[in-house]
Design an enzyme around this catalytic site. Structure first.
Site, PDB file in Angstrom:
ATOM      1  N   ASP A  55       0.838  -1.210   0.000  1.00 34.53           N
ATOM      2  CA  ASP A  55       0.000   0.000   0.000  1.00 34.53           C
ATOM      3  C   ASP A  55       0.873   1.260   0.000  1.00 34.53           C
ATOM      4  OD1 ASP A  55       0.846  -0.145   2.615  1.00 34.53           O
ATOM      5  OD2 ASP A  55      -1.142   0.080   3.521  1.00 34.53           O
ATOM      6  N   ASP A  94      -1.015  -6.097  -0.082  1.00 26.36           N
ATOM      7  CA  ASP A  94      -1.336  -5.452   1.191  1.00 26.36           C
ATOM      8  C   ASP A  94      -2.828  -5.263   1.345  1.00 26.36           C
ATOM      9  OD1 ASP A  94       0.596  -4.801   3.085  1.00 26.36           O
ATOM     10  OD2 ASP A  94       1.352  -3.112   1.914  1.00 26.36           O
ATOM     11  N   LYS A 124      -1.119  -9.346   2.971  1.00 22.81           N
ATOM     12  CA  LYS A 124      -0.306  -8.900   4.118  1.00 22.81           C
ATOM     13  C   LYS A 124      -1.137  -7.957   4.981  1.00 22.81           C
ATOM     14  CE  LYS A 124       3.353  -5.906   3.715  1.00 22.81           C
ATOM     15  NZ  LYS A 124       2.923  -4.742   4.516  1.00 22.81           N
ATOM     16  N   GLU A 126      -0.952  -5.455   8.516  1.00 21.36           N
ATOM     17  CA  GLU A 126      -0.154  -4.820   9.562  1.00 21.36           C
ATOM     18  C   GLU A 126      -0.820  -5.061  10.913  1.00 21.36           C
ATOM     19  OE1 GLU A 126       0.503  -0.640   8.852  1.00 21.36           O
ATOM     20  OE2 GLU A 126       1.283  -0.988   6.832  1.00 21.36           O
ATOM     21  N   GLU A 193       9.695  -4.076  10.135  1.00 17.71           N
ATOM     22  CA  GLU A 193      10.102  -2.793   9.539  1.00 17.71           C
ATOM     23  C   GLU A 193      10.718  -1.877  10.578  1.00 17.71           C
ATOM     24  OE1 GLU A 193       7.210  -0.967   6.969  1.00 17.71           O
ATOM     25  OE2 GLU A 193       8.393   0.866   6.759  1.00 17.71           O
TER      26      GLU A 193
END
Ligand code: KIV
Length: 275
Positions: A55, A94, A124, A126, A193
């Site tokens: 994204d 994402d 994916k 977060e 990250e």
């Protein structure tokens, strides 16, 4: 001591299973982002393992300040272009902000749309422990999930900065816990990250699934970068974790200047470039 290097003899089709095996055999995983047909085609031609339709396209393609405005439709549009180009790499897409957080039902519907309408290998998400239940449901119905911990850009308004995450012991312990919970919930890999290298090493040892670092040091099982950053297209963005493999912004400006000059000076087109 010489580090192990694996170079696949011929192109191989990469699946989530391949990625799991790569951790077990110590083969490093190379992942980059792509948002369009041509970049995806060249990445696939040279044997990239995973292509992430991140994204981050909100920033680098659409010019938003954050990734928050990106929609599921945006992700599907770009992922379809990538999918048309790819023969071998595993494509991961994402799930954008607010496409999975509100409820398990919504997460299933949106992840299902991405899988069904594009035909990619995984999504994916977060987040840590609080998304474990969502991960379990997605995995149960056959949607592989990659996790993403540390600097999670969708939470920028909570943190206020893009600084290194989990520098305190408390936050590092929390991140390690989140990684273990995601591992148990069934993710097939976890992006780490912008966290300290020593923490990434600890997480990599503690979980069964591969870790893929971005600004998380050399001990992760794989690495990912935003393709526009490593190509030198996002010129002003210069964090130390981005290694520039090209300076395409300058290359493009030089080409554009030359073209403008050639048109204005009647140098382009010549007879041989005409019909
Ligand atoms: O959106 C993205 O490109 C990402 C990578 C930075 C891992 O999430």
């Amino acid at each position: 001591m010489k580090k192990k290097q694996f170079t696949p003899q011929k192109p191989r089709v990469v699946t989530t299973k391949t990625v799991t095996t790569m951790k077990q055999t110590g083969e490093k995983i190379a992942m980059l982002t792509a948002y369009d047909f041509l970049v995806a085609k060249y990445l696939d031609q040279v044997g990239i393992d995973i292509i992430l339709v991140g994204d981050s396209l909100g920033n680098v393609v659409h010019g938003y300040e954050t990734t928050l405005p990106v929609t599921v439709d945006d992700m599907i549009y770009h992922a379809k272009a990538v999918k048309r180009a790819v023969k071998n790499a595993l494509i991961v897409v994402d799930m954008p902000f607010m496409s999975f957080q509100a409820s398990v039902d919504e997460a299933i519907r949106n992840a299902g749309r991405i899988m069904k309408e594009v035909g990619v290998g995984a999504v994916k998400l977060e987040g840590g422990e609080y998304i474990a239940n969502i991960v379990k449901h997605l995995v149960k119905i056959g949607i592989p999930v990659m996790g993403h911990l540390g600097l999670t850009p969708q939470a920028i308004n909570k943190f206020g900065t893009y600084e290194v995450r989990a520098q305190s012991k408390k936050e590092a312990d929390e991140l390690l816990h989140d990684a273990k919970v995601l591992d148990e919930a069934g993710v097939f890999a976890i992006v780490l990250e912008k966290i300290p290298s020593s923490l990434a090493q600890k997480v990599t040892k503690a979980v069964n699934v591969p870790t893929i670092g971005i600004g998380a040091g050399p001990h992760c099982d794989g690495q990912v970068l935003v393709v526009y950053d490593m190509l030198g297209l996002t010129e002003e963005f210069k964090p130390r974790f981005v290694r520039r493999y090209a300076e395409l912004a300058e290359t493009m400006r030089t080409a554009f200047r030359k073209y403008i000059e050639d048109v204005r000076s009647h140098q382009f087109p010549q007879e041989k470039e005409s019909y």
